[in-house]
Write a protein that holds these residues in place. Sequence first.
Motif, PDB file in Angstrom:
ATOM      1  N   UNK A   1     -40.920 -66.132 -60.362  1.00 43.95           N
ATOM      2  CA  UNK A   1     -41.785 -67.364 -60.800  1.00 43.95           C
ATOM      3  C   UNK A   1     -41.772 -68.156 -59.461  1.00 43.95           C
ATOM      4  N   UNK A   2     -43.217 -68.857 -59.598  1.00 47.35           N
ATOM      5  CA  UNK A   2     -43.585 -69.559 -58.443  1.00 47.35           C
ATOM      6  C   UNK A   2     -43.550 -71.192 -58.826  1.00 47.35           C
ATOM      7  N   UNK A   3     -43.572 -71.255 -60.396  1.00 48.90           N
ATOM      8  CA  UNK A   3     -43.832 -73.093 -60.755  1.00 48.90           C
ATOM      9  C   UNK A   3     -43.457 -73.074 -61.867  1.00 48.90           C
ATOM     10  N   UNK A   4     -43.026 -74.175 -62.147  1.00 46.52           N
ATOM     11  CA  UNK A   4     -42.721 -74.305 -63.782  1.00 46.52           C
ATOM     12  C   UNK A   4     -42.804 -75.831 -63.992  1.00 46.52           C
ATOM     13  N   UNK A   5     -43.074 -75.956 -65.321  1.00 49.04           N
ATOM     14  CA  UNK A   5     -43.191 -77.479 -65.866  1.00 49.04           C
ATOM     15  C   UNK A   5     -42.616 -77.682 -67.300  1.00 49.04           C
ATOM     16  N   UNK A   6     -41.885 -78.633 -67.346  1.00 50.03           N
ATOM     17  CA  UNK A   6     -41.332 -79.024 -68.448  1.00 50.03           C
ATOM     18  C   UNK A   6     -42.320 -79.598 -69.522  1.00 50.03           C
ATOM     19  N   UNK A   7     -41.913 -79.572 -70.693  1.00 48.09           N
ATOM     20  CA  UNK A   7     -42.672 -80.239 -71.782  1.00 48.09           C
ATOM     21  C   UNK A   7     -42.997 -81.933 -71.633  1.00 48.09           C
ATOM     22  N   UNK A   8     -41.849 -82.456 -70.774  1.00 47.88           N
ATOM     23  CA  UNK A   8     -42.398 -83.778 -70.319  1.00 47.88           C
ATOM     24  C   UNK A   8     -43.031 -84.024 -68.977  1.00 47.88           C
ATOM     25  N   UNK A   9     -43.462 -82.665 -68.328  1.00 51.36           N
ATOM     26  CA  UNK A   9     -44.103 -82.746 -67.094  1.00 51.36           C
ATOM     27  C   UNK A   9     -43.215 -82.511 -65.826  1.00 51.36           C
TER      28      UNK A   9
END
Length: 115
Positions: free
Chosen positions: A47-55
Amino acid sequence: QVQLVESGGGLVQAGGSLRLSCTASGGTLNWRTMGWYRQAPGKQREMVARITSSGSTNYADSVKGRFTISRDNAKNTVSLQMNSLKPEDTAVYYCNAPLPPAFPWGQGTQVTVSS
């Protein structure tokens, strides 16, 4: 069920940029943390990047400062802006939810960075 389609890959010279998109059909991504992954030949998917539902965002050290993940809930998409690309960024890129239950994996999009 949700189907993920990745697009935007291609061949680019080192130092160039690409913008990847992940579009979902069959369900919403809005309430899920989403991630961008990559798999280079002979290597495990990472995984290189992730974003939550809130940003809120997190990045692997190898891409920090060069990649930016974002999401557009109205369009049910997650994007990855990749700048200052390096040959070691060459891989097939996928999106998915890092927390279970994961979605079925899409076909990914090939990114090739030439030196």
